[in-house]
Structures are given as C-alpha cells and as structure tokens.
Design an enzyme around this catalytic site. Structure first.
Site, PDB file in Angstrom:
ATOM      1  N   GLY A   1       0.820  -1.222   0.000  1.00 64.47           N
ATOM      2  CA  GLY A   1       0.000   0.000   0.000  1.00 64.47           C
ATOM      3  C   GLY A   1       0.848   1.264   0.000  1.00 64.47           C
ATOM      4  N   LYS A   2       1.848   1.302   0.878  1.00 66.56           N
ATOM      5  CA  LYS A   2       2.651   2.529   0.973  1.00 66.56           C
ATOM      6  C   LYS A   2       3.593   2.653  -0.226  1.00 66.56           C
ATOM      7  CE  LYS A   2       2.228   2.574   5.968  1.00 66.56           C
ATOM      8  NZ  LYS A   2       1.821   1.145   6.126  1.00 66.56           N
TER       9      LYS A   2
ATOM     10  N   CYS B   1       2.384   0.150  13.129  1.00 68.55           N
ATOM     11  CA  CYS B   1       0.964   0.301  13.476  1.00 68.55           C
ATOM     12  C   CYS B   1       0.765  -0.208  14.902  1.00 68.55           C
ATOM     13  CB  CYS B   1       0.060  -0.396  12.461  1.00 68.55           C
ATOM     14  SG  CYS B   1       0.365  -2.146  12.235  1.00 68.55           S
TER      15      CYS B   1
HETATM   16  C1  LIG Z   1       3.965  -3.670   8.531  1.00 67.97           C
HETATM   17  S1  LIG Z   1       4.293  -4.796   7.271  1.00 67.97           S
HETATM   18  C2  LIG Z   1       4.610  -3.743   5.905  1.00 67.97           C
HETATM   19  C3  LIG Z   1       3.359  -3.144   5.286  1.00 67.97           C
HETATM   20  C4  LIG Z   1       3.628  -2.403   3.986  1.00 67.97           C
HETATM   21  N1  LIG Z   1       4.622  -1.356   4.171  1.00 67.97           N
HETATM   22  C5  LIG Z   1       2.395  -1.795   3.366  1.00 67.97           C
HETATM   23  O1  LIG Z   1       2.165  -0.581   3.482  1.00 67.97           O
HETATM   24  O2  LIG Z   1       1.642  -2.551   2.740  1.00 67.97           O
HETATM   25  C6  LIG Z   1       5.888  -5.364   7.690  1.00 67.97           C
HETATM   26  C7  LIG Z   1       6.530  -6.247   6.625  1.00 67.97           C
HETATM   27  O3  LIG Z   1       7.880  -6.475   7.046  1.00 67.97           O
HETATM   28  C8  LIG Z   1       8.291  -7.728   6.521  1.00 67.97           C
HETATM   29  N2  LIG Z   1       9.508  -8.094   7.276  1.00 67.97           N
HETATM   30  C9  LIG Z   1       9.598  -8.570   8.549  1.00 67.97           C
HETATM   31  N3  LIG Z   1      10.877  -8.715   8.916  1.00 67.97           N
HETATM   32  C10 LIG Z   1      11.630  -8.301   7.851  1.00 67.97           C
HETATM   33  C11 LIG Z   1      13.037  -8.204   7.616  1.00 67.97           C
HETATM   34  N4  LIG Z   1      13.917  -8.540   8.557  1.00 67.97           N
HETATM   35  N5  LIG Z   1      13.453  -7.765   6.410  1.00 67.97           N
HETATM   36  C12 LIG Z   1      12.562  -7.408   5.450  1.00 67.97           C
HETATM   37  N6  LIG Z   1      11.216  -7.488   5.605  1.00 67.97           N
HETATM   38  C13 LIG Z   1      10.769  -7.912   6.799  1.00 67.97           C
HETATM   39  C14 LIG Z   1       7.079  -8.610   6.738  1.00 67.97           C
HETATM   40  O4  LIG Z   1       7.098  -9.693   5.845  1.00 67.97           O
HETATM   41  C15 LIG Z   1       5.917  -7.626   6.452  1.00 67.97           C
HETATM   42  O5  LIG Z   1       5.463  -7.765   5.138  1.00 67.97           O
END
Ligand SMILES: C[S@@+](CC[C@H](N)C(=O)[O-])C[C@H]1O[C@@H](n2cnc3c(N)ncnc32)[C@H](O)[C@@H]1O
Length: 255
Positions: free
Chosen positions: A71-72, A192
């Site tokens: 989304g972002k 969030c």
């Molecule tokens: C809050 S969500 C992101 C939402 C996204 N920015 C959006 O607006 O749709 C956090 C994301 O971080 C990813 N993630 C978690 N640990 C990570 C890491 N060490 N390196 C890269 N991505 C990671 C997860 O798979 C997840 O999709």
C-alpha cells in the site's frame, strides 16, 4: 489474555476505554485509484499520511525496506512518477507475491518501469548498500495491535515479552536503514503499534547510536493526530477510525 488490556490501560490511562472502543470499530480506508491502473487499492488514511511524510521527489533513489503487501509503495511510486528508482523489499516470499500483484495492478504502467522487488533481510542493507538511498521508508514489523484485538488467537498469544522482542528487531532494522541512507538523505520509521516501546523508544535509541541522525519535525498532521516526543501517533479515537499509525522522520546530517 488480560495482559494486553492491563498493559495498554497503564500506557493510555483514562484515554484507554475510548481508544479500545475505537480500535474495535471500523477503520477508515481511502481508495487509491491511479489513471491507467487496472485495480484500485484501499489503504488506511493514516498509512497514506505516513508514506507521504517521506517527501519523495521524482529522480530520487528510494527504498521501501519492508514493503509487502505494498500500500505505501503505491504512494511512494506516485511521488516518483516513474523517475528515479524504487526498490520494494520484503523478506517474506508469500507476501512478495501479493506485493508484486499490487504493484502490477494498482499502478499505471509508466510508474512501474523504475520499480524492483527484492527479498532481502532488511538488516543487511546497512552493510551491503551503505549510503545508497536518498529516501527510505521503514514500515517495520510490529505488534499490529488492531489485528491482535480482532483475533482471539492473537490476543491469547500477545505478551509484553513479544513487544520487547519486536522493539529489538525494529532497532536493528532502523540501524540498517540509517546506514543505507546517503548523507543528507531522509527516512521515515513507522509502525501500526500502540506501545511506545515499539515507537518513540526505538527512535530514541537510534539517535544515541547514530549521532549523524536528527529528527525532522513533521509539519502537517492529520486532524486529531498526537505529537509524541519524537514523532506522530495517529490513533482512531481522535481521528474517526484512522490508524493506529506511528511515524517519525529522521535526516542524516550531511557532514
Ligand atoms: C507492517 S508490514 C509492511 C506493510 C507495507 N509497508 C504496506 O504498506 O503494505 C511489515 C513487513 O515487514 C516484513 N519483514 C519482517 N521482517 C523483515 C526483515 N527482517 N526484512 C525485510 N522485511 C521484513 C514482513 O514480511 C511484512 O510484510
């Protein structure tokens, strides 16, 4: 299960009952519909605010470090307008499939030519892509408390230990983002989460560990958003359902 409620009652005190009710209610999504895109995308208004806070301009090298489902990234791409580069990274293979679908279907073709999707662990960018980006969005993995509240299973699994663990992980990702930023570059750290331990506390720690980083005041806030010590918190009890979204903006001094 009670631990969740007790924990946040302590944090938010007399505000907690109204905040809890608002968290259980409907969110407030806006429709993102770009001319020439096949599908619209629905995104919380507070998420739109957080992504726009990054002040991306055409021509910049931009990293969305934890991008899925995307989304972002759509907002960042709409600010670049096809000029410069946008790297949308996410470690999860499943979530990357959804990310690629969103980018493919919710952006016009001319805004997609400069986008790459990668699957690295975000903590590696600081080492392997040192001082490479003008702008970085770190939308960090977090407690996602609104989702926790909506799921009895997640609510039962919630613990203050997990909050602490996530806070450490968020700190490592933020350190990596700081190191991957060019001098003079800016980043936005966001979650969030409701817990200050995942928000201001992570930013406060990095300011000590990375003295080149400084806070940039976010000028325009959504109606009802709160300023925290270092950032902005958009919480649904004062914003007609938006959020929760925390964000803080940081700049790397050009020394
Ligand atoms: C809050 S969500 C992101 C939402 C996204 N920015 C959006 O607006 O749709 C956090 C994301 O971080 C990813 N993630 C978690 N640990 C990570 C890491 N060490 N390196 C890269 N991505 C990671 C997860 O798979 C997840 O999709």
């Amino acid at each position: 299960m009670m631990e969740f409620f007790d924990y946040f009652e302590q944090v938010y005190a007399e505000r907690w009952p109204a905040l809890l009710e608002a968290l259980k209610g409907e969110g407030r999504a806006v429709e993102l519909r770009f001319d020439g895109a096949a599908e619209p995308y629905y995104l919380d208004e507070a998420s739109v605010f957080a992504a726009k806070t990054l002040s991306v301009e055409p021509g910049m090298a931009v990293l969305d470090m934890c991008a899925a489902p995307g989304g972002k990234s759509l907002i960042l791409a709409s600010m670049l307008k096809g000029e410069g580069s946008l790297q949308c990274n996410d470690r999860s293979p499943d979530r990357r499939i959804r990310l690629s679908h969103v980018l493919e279907n919710s952006l016009p073709p001319e805004w997609r030519t400069n986008i790459t999707v990668t699957g690295y662990d975000g903590v590696k960018f600081g080492l392997h892509k040192k001082e490479s980006y003008d702008r970085i969005l770190l939308d960090a993995p977090c407690s996602s408390d609104r989702h926790v509240l909506a799921s009895p299973t997640h609510l039962a699994e919630w613990s203050s230990k997990r909050v602490k663990r996530l806070s450490v992980e968020q700190g490592s990702l933020l350190a990596s983002a700081c190191d991957a930023l060019k001098p003079g570059g800016e980043l936005v750290y966001g979650t969030c989460a409701l817990a200050p331990l995942e928000n201001d506390a992570v930013v406060a720690k990095i300011l000590k560990k990375r003295p080149a980083m400084e806070i940039v005041q976010v000028e325009e806030l959504p109606e009802g958003a709160d300023r925290t010590e270092l950032g902005v918190h958009v919480l649904p009890d004062r914003t007609h359902g938006c959020g929760p979204i925390y964000c803080a903006k940081l700049r790397k001094r050009d020394v």
